[in-house]
Design a protein around this motif. Structure first.
Motif, PDB file in Angstrom:
ATOM      1  N   LYS A 295       0.846  -1.189   0.000  1.00 15.74           N
ATOM      2  CA  LYS A 295       0.000   0.000   0.000  1.00 15.74           C
ATOM      3  C   LYS A 295       0.883   1.241   0.000  1.00 15.74           C
ATOM      4  O   LYS A 295       1.874   1.303   0.738  1.00 15.74           O
ATOM      5  CB  LYS A 295      -0.905   0.001   1.236  1.00 15.74           C
TER       6      LYS A 295
ATOM      7  N   THR B 113      -3.532   6.379   0.891  1.00 12.02           N
ATOM      8  CA  THR B 113      -4.321   5.867  -0.226  1.00 12.02           C
ATOM      9  C   THR B 113      -5.320   4.839   0.294  1.00 12.02           C
ATOM     10  O   THR B 113      -5.089   4.187   1.317  1.00 12.02           O
ATOM     11  CB  THR B 113      -3.440   5.217  -1.308  1.00 12.02           C
ATOM     12  N   GLU B 114      -6.413   4.713  -0.432  1.00 14.37           N
ATOM     13  CA  GLU B 114      -7.461   3.761  -0.049  1.00 14.37           C
ATOM     14  C   GLU B 114      -7.869   2.948  -1.270  1.00 14.37           C
ATOM     15  O   GLU B 114      -8.245   3.521  -2.303  1.00 14.37           O
ATOM     16  CB  GLU B 114      -8.671   4.507   0.504  1.00 14.37           C
ATOM     17  N   LYS B 115      -7.799   1.635  -1.169  1.00 17.41           N
ATOM     18  CA  LYS B 115      -8.255   0.787  -2.260  1.00 17.41           C
ATOM     19  C   LYS B 115      -9.771   0.676  -2.200  1.00 17.41           C
ATOM     20  O   LYS B 115     -10.346   0.365  -1.153  1.00 17.41           O
ATOM     21  CB  LYS B 115      -7.613  -0.596  -2.185  1.00 17.41           C
TER      22      LYS B 115
ATOM     23  N   ASN C  29      -9.483   2.359  -9.197  1.00 14.85           N
ATOM     24  CA  ASN C  29      -9.532   1.367  -8.119  1.00 14.85           C
ATOM     25  C   ASN C  29      -8.966   1.881  -6.795  1.00 14.85           C
ATOM     26  O   ASN C  29      -8.933   1.148  -5.807  1.00 14.85           O
ATOM     27  CB  ASN C  29      -8.810   0.087  -8.534  1.00 14.85           C
ATOM     28  N   TYR C  30      -8.515   3.135  -6.780  1.00 14.82           N
ATOM     29  CA  TYR C  30      -7.971   3.736  -5.559  1.00 14.82           C
ATOM     30  C   TYR C  30      -8.466   5.175  -5.408  1.00 14.82           C
ATOM     31  O   TYR C  30      -8.831   5.826  -6.391  1.00 14.82           O
ATOM     32  CB  TYR C  30      -6.441   3.780  -5.598  1.00 14.82           C
TER      33      TYR C  30
END
Length: 206
Positions: free
Chosen positions: A68, A120-122, A132-133
């Motif tokens: 990540k 960041t966040e998936k 996708n993020y």
């Protein structure tokens, strides 16, 4: 000096983790932004035509832990700004020079625009555009920093990270107000929203 700038967002992330649990150890991998990375921009006259071009990502990189991205920074050189749409050569030069003045990017006082990644966040599933993020961060422009979160198509590999994103930002929030309310000398108003398309590649540092 560049290393200090790049380390700053990472140190903030690590300090946050440490405050939550002082027993947590984070093994991160640094990835350096490659020269082939591109940034495209597009500005539009209200009810009229648009101008578009490129501006170079001049340095920076990202840090990855547990697959990540946990921090990073992208630096953008104002001196590299170019116009790519179909204009006469003299008009292109005139526009490029104008974009470098205090009406817009103010190259003399602020030669670099930077974007700092905070986290960041998936996404559970990609959105309609295939992103996708979500990247949480801030942009520094004309000496001012404000949050700017962007959607992205991101892949994280052992040796390479790719990030693609299309987004807009309100330039007036950062104080870039030329022809936003009061028309330019030619009578045009220019949309305050600027469209940006980024295509970044970062390679794992050896």
């Amino acid at each position: 000096m560049k290393k200090v700038k790049l380390l700053a967002p990472l140190l903030c992330a690590l300090m946050f983790i440490a405050c939550k649990d002082d027993k947590v150890e984070v093994n991160y991998k640094p990835y350096k932004l490659e020269a082939g990375s591109t940034v495209k921009w597009k500005g539009t006259v209200v009810g009229g035509p648009s101008n578009e071009g490129t501006i170079s990502a001049s340095g920076g990189g990202f840090y990855v832990a547990d697959e990540k991205v946990i921090g990073g920074e992208v630096n953008i050189s104002v001196a590299s700004i170019a116009v790519t749409n179909n204009l006469p050569a003299e008009a292109k030069i005139e526009l490029i020079n104008h974009l470098k003045t205090s009406d817009f990017f103010n190259l003399a006082m602020h030669p670099t625009v930077s974007y700092t990644v905070v986290s960041t966040e998936k996404l559970p599933t990609p959105d309609a555009a295939g992103n996708n993020y979500k990247i949480y961060g801030s942009m520094k422009l004309l000496g001012s920093s404000f949050p700017l979160n962007i959607p992205a198509k991101m892949t994280i590999g052992d040796d390479k990270i790719t990030i693609k994103s299309t987004f807009t930002f309100d330039r007036s929030k950062w104080g870039m107000n030329f022809a936003v309310v009061t028309p330019a000398p030619n009578g045009d108003l220019i949309e305050k929203d600027v469209e940006v398309i980024i295509d970044l590649v970062a390679e794992k540092e050896k």
